[in-house]
Design a protein around this motif. Structure first.
Motif, PDB file in Angstrom:
ATOM      1  N   MET A 142      43.741  35.698  45.156  1.00  0.00           N
ATOM      2  CA  MET A 142      44.721  36.791  45.131  1.00  0.00           C
ATOM      3  C   MET A 142      44.292  37.930  46.041  1.00  0.00           C
ATOM      4  O   MET A 142      43.105  38.243  46.165  1.00  0.00           O
ATOM      5  CB  MET A 142      44.892  37.307  43.696  1.00  0.00           C
ATOM      6  N   LYS A 143      45.284  38.547  46.711  1.00  0.00           N
ATOM      7  CA  LYS A 143      45.008  39.761  47.471  1.00  0.00           C
ATOM      8  C   LYS A 143      44.647  40.873  46.482  1.00  0.00           C
ATOM      9  O   LYS A 143      45.202  40.956  45.384  1.00  0.00           O
ATOM     10  CB  LYS A 143      46.225  40.174  48.290  1.00  0.00           C
ATOM     11  N   ILE A 144      43.734  41.739  46.908  1.00  0.00           N
ATOM     12  CA  ILE A 144      43.244  42.737  45.961  1.00  0.00           C
ATOM     13  C   ILE A 144      44.342  43.705  45.525  1.00  0.00           C
ATOM     14  O   ILE A 144      44.318  44.205  44.396  1.00  0.00           O
ATOM     15  CB  ILE A 144      42.042  43.514  46.544  1.00  0.00           C
ATOM     16  N   THR A 145      45.328  43.968  46.396  1.00  0.00           N
ATOM     17  CA  THR A 145      46.408  44.867  46.008  1.00  0.00           C
ATOM     18  C   THR A 145      47.425  44.196  45.097  1.00  0.00           C
ATOM     19  O   THR A 145      48.290  44.864  44.543  1.00  0.00           O
ATOM     20  CB  THR A 145      47.125  45.419  47.260  1.00  0.00           C
ATOM     21  N   ASP A 146      47.338  42.856  44.964  1.00  0.00           N
ATOM     22  CA  ASP A 146      48.263  42.138  44.087  1.00  0.00           C
ATOM     23  C   ASP A 146      47.725  42.020  42.663  1.00  0.00           C
ATOM     24  O   ASP A 146      48.468  41.631  41.759  1.00  0.00           O
ATOM     25  CB  ASP A 146      48.532  40.727  44.631  1.00  0.00           C
ATOM     26  N   ILE A 147      46.457  42.302  42.476  1.00  0.00           N
ATOM     27  CA  ILE A 147      45.849  42.153  41.156  1.00  0.00           C
ATOM     28  C   ILE A 147      46.262  43.322  40.276  1.00  0.00           C
ATOM     29  O   ILE A 147      46.090  44.484  40.647  1.00  0.00           O
ATOM     30  CB  ILE A 147      44.320  42.067  41.270  1.00  0.00           C
ATOM     31  N   THR A 148      46.805  43.019  39.131  1.00  0.00           N
ATOM     32  CA  THR A 148      47.307  44.040  38.223  1.00  0.00           C
ATOM     33  C   THR A 148      46.392  44.185  37.014  1.00  0.00           C
ATOM     34  O   THR A 148      45.478  43.379  36.795  1.00  0.00           O
ATOM     35  CB  THR A 148      48.723  43.676  37.744  1.00  0.00           C
ATOM     36  N   ARG A 149      46.663  45.199  36.247  1.00  0.00           N
ATOM     37  CA  ARG A 149      45.918  45.418  35.009  1.00  0.00           C
ATOM     38  C   ARG A 149      46.070  44.216  34.074  1.00  0.00           C
ATOM     39  O   ARG A 149      45.116  43.814  33.401  1.00  0.00           O
ATOM     40  CB  ARG A 149      46.442  46.691  34.315  1.00  0.00           C
ATOM     41  N   ARG A 150      47.234  43.622  34.070  1.00  0.00           N
ATOM     42  CA  ARG A 150      47.471  42.465  33.215  1.00  0.00           C
ATOM     43  C   ARG A 150      46.585  41.288  33.619  1.00  0.00           C
ATOM     44  O   ARG A 150      46.083  40.553  32.766  1.00  0.00           O
ATOM     45  CB  ARG A 150      48.944  42.066  33.269  1.00  0.00           C
ATOM     46  N   ASP A 151      46.388  41.094  34.932  1.00  0.00           N
ATOM     47  CA  ASP A 151      45.514  40.019  35.401  1.00  0.00           C
ATOM     48  C   ASP A 151      44.092  40.227  34.901  1.00  0.00           C
ATOM     49  O   ASP A 151      43.424  39.278  34.479  1.00  0.00           O
ATOM     50  CB  ASP A 151      45.529  39.954  36.929  1.00  0.00           C
ATOM     51  N   ILE A 152      43.618  41.469  34.966  1.00  0.00           N
ATOM     52  CA  ILE A 152      42.262  41.780  34.519  1.00  0.00           C
ATOM     53  C   ILE A 152      42.143  41.566  33.012  1.00  0.00           C
ATOM     54  O   ILE A 152      41.166  40.990  32.522  1.00  0.00           O
ATOM     55  CB  ILE A 152      41.893  43.217  34.874  1.00  0.00           C
TER      56      ILE A 152
END
Length: 335
Positions: A142-152
Motif C-alpha cells: 500500500m502507498k503510505i498516503t492510502d493507509i488509514t487509521r482503520r488499516d492500522i
C-alpha cells in the motif's frame, strides 16, 4: 478501406473502426477540445490529453487504455484534467509523484537502512521481525498516503489475536490477552527470604554458582536480565558498591549495589582475568552466560516451593523488565 479520421466525436464505435497505420497517430474529439485517442502501430489505443503549462512546458497525460475505461468515462476524466490545468495545476507531475510515492514496504526498508543509528541491536532485531511478520504481509504494497487509521487498527487486532507467521519473539508474538499479562507486584520480605533459602539450598545441591549469583543480583537490584547476565568486570565498582553499566536499553547507567555486596562469591579470584563476570565457560570469556533461565525455572518450580514450605504462586522479581522475563520463564513451571 476508408482512411482513418483525424477528428470525430470519440465513441466506442469510432474507436473500434480505427486501424493501425505505419506510424502512431491521434484522433481528436470534436466534443471536448484537447481530448483524443492515440492509436499505435501495434493497434494499442490510449486516451490522451495534451496541455501546456503556464511556463510554456508541454505535457501529454495518458488517461487510460481503451477498454480499461469507456470513451465517456475518459472524456469526463479529460475534462477534469483540463480544469486542473486551467487553475494552474500540473496533473502529469501529480501522477508522477503518485507513482514515485513510497509504499509501506519501501518506508520500512528506508527505516532499517537509515533510521536505526540510535537503536539497540536487540530492539532493532525485534523491529525487523515485526516488519517482516506483521507490517509487510498486511500493508507492504500500500502507498503510505492510502493507509488509514482503520488499516492500522485491523493490523493491531490481527497481531493481538496471534494471526502471524511462525518466527517471532516474546515481544512480537502477540496473542489474545497480551496486554493483560502485565502484572505490577513486588517481592515481599518473606518472599525474598524464601528465595534466598531456595538459592542457598540449590547451591548446596550443586547448582551453578554463576546462575545463582545472577538471580540474587536480579532480585536485589531490579536490573534487567541481560544487564546482570552480561555484566563485565570492568563495570563493577567494588570500592563504591556500584554497577557502572557502559550500555543498557536506556543507555549508560549506574546501579547502586552496595547492600548486595555485588553477590560475587565464586569468581572473585578471577577478577580482571575474564571479560564477563559470569562467562559461559572459562575458556571462552568473551561469551556471557545465558543459561541462568534454567536455574530460574528450577528455583521457582513446584519442588523448590514445596521444600521452602510455600504454596503460593511464583513471585515475580522487583523490576518491570525482570517481571516480564520471570513471567515468560516461569509459566511452564507453575502448578
Amino acid at each position: 478501406m476508408a482512411p482513418n479520421p483525424r477528428s470525430a466525436k470519440i465513441t466506442k464505435r469510432v474507436i473500434g473502426a480505427l486501424t493501425p497505420e505505419g506510424a502512431r497517430y491521434t484522433v481528436w474529439d470534436t466534443q471536448l477540445k484537447g481530448f483524443g485517442v492515440r492509436v499505435a502501430a501495434t493497434d494499442t489505443k490510449t486516451y490522451v490529453v495534451p496541455y501546456r503549462m503556464i511556463g510554456g512546458a508541454d505535457r501529454l497525460l495518458q488517461i487510460a487504455r481503451h477498454r480499461v475505461v469507456t470513451a465517456e468515462e475518459a472524456r469526463e476524466r479529460a475534462a477534469a484534467v483540463l480544469a486542473q490545468v486551467a487553475s494552474g495545476g500540473d496533473p502529469q507531475l501529480t501522477k508522477f509523484e503518485r507513482r514515485e510515492e513510497l509504499t509501506m514496504a519501501g518506508l520500512c526498508d528506508l527505516y532499517t537502512a537509515e533510521g536505526t543509528a540510535l537503536k539497540k541491536a536487540s530492539t532493532l532485531q525485534i523491529d525487523k521481525i515485526r516488519i517482516a511478520r506483521h507490517i509487510k504481509p498486511r500493508l507492504g504494497r500500500m502507498k503510505i498516503t492510502d493507509i488509514t487509521r482503520r488499516d492500522i487498527e485491523r493490523l493491531m487486532v490481527d497481531v493481538d489475536l496471534g494471526h502471524i507467521r511462525g518466527e517471532a519473539t516474546p515481544h512480537t508474538r502477540g496473542g489474545i490477552h497480551a496486554a493483560a499479562r502485565r502484572r505490577d507486584r513486588f517481592l515481599s520480605q518473606a518472599e525474598l527470604a524464601r528465595l534466598g533459602d531456595v538459592l542457598t539450598q540449590m547451591e548446596t545441591d550443586g547448582g551453578d554458582p554463576r546462575h545463582l549469583d545472577i538471580i540474587r543480583l536480579l532480585a536485589l537490584t531490579g536490573a534487567r536480565k541481560n544487564e546482570i547476565a552480561r555484566l563485565r568486570w570492568s563495570e563493577i565498582d567494588r570500592e563504591q558498591g556500584l554497577l557502572r553499566l557502559a550500555d543498557s536499553k536506556t543507555g549508560a547507567k549506574i546501579i547502586r549495589a552496595r547492600e548486595t555486596r555485588l553477590a560475587v562469591t565464586v569468581y572473585v579470584a578471577n577478577f580482571g582475568k575474564e571479560n564477563f563476570a559470569w562467562p559461559a565457560c572459562l575458556a571462552r570469556s568473551e561469551v556471557a552466560t545465558c543459561r541462568a533461565a534454567r536455574t530460574w525455572r528450577r528455583s521457582f518450580g513446584p519442588s523448590r516451593r514445596a521444600s521452602a514450605g510455600s504454596t503460593s504462586s511464583s513471585p515475580t522479581p522487583p523490576s518491570a523488565p525482570t517481571r516480564r522475563w520471570a513471567r515468560s520463564r516461569t509459566r511452564s513451571s507453575r502448578p
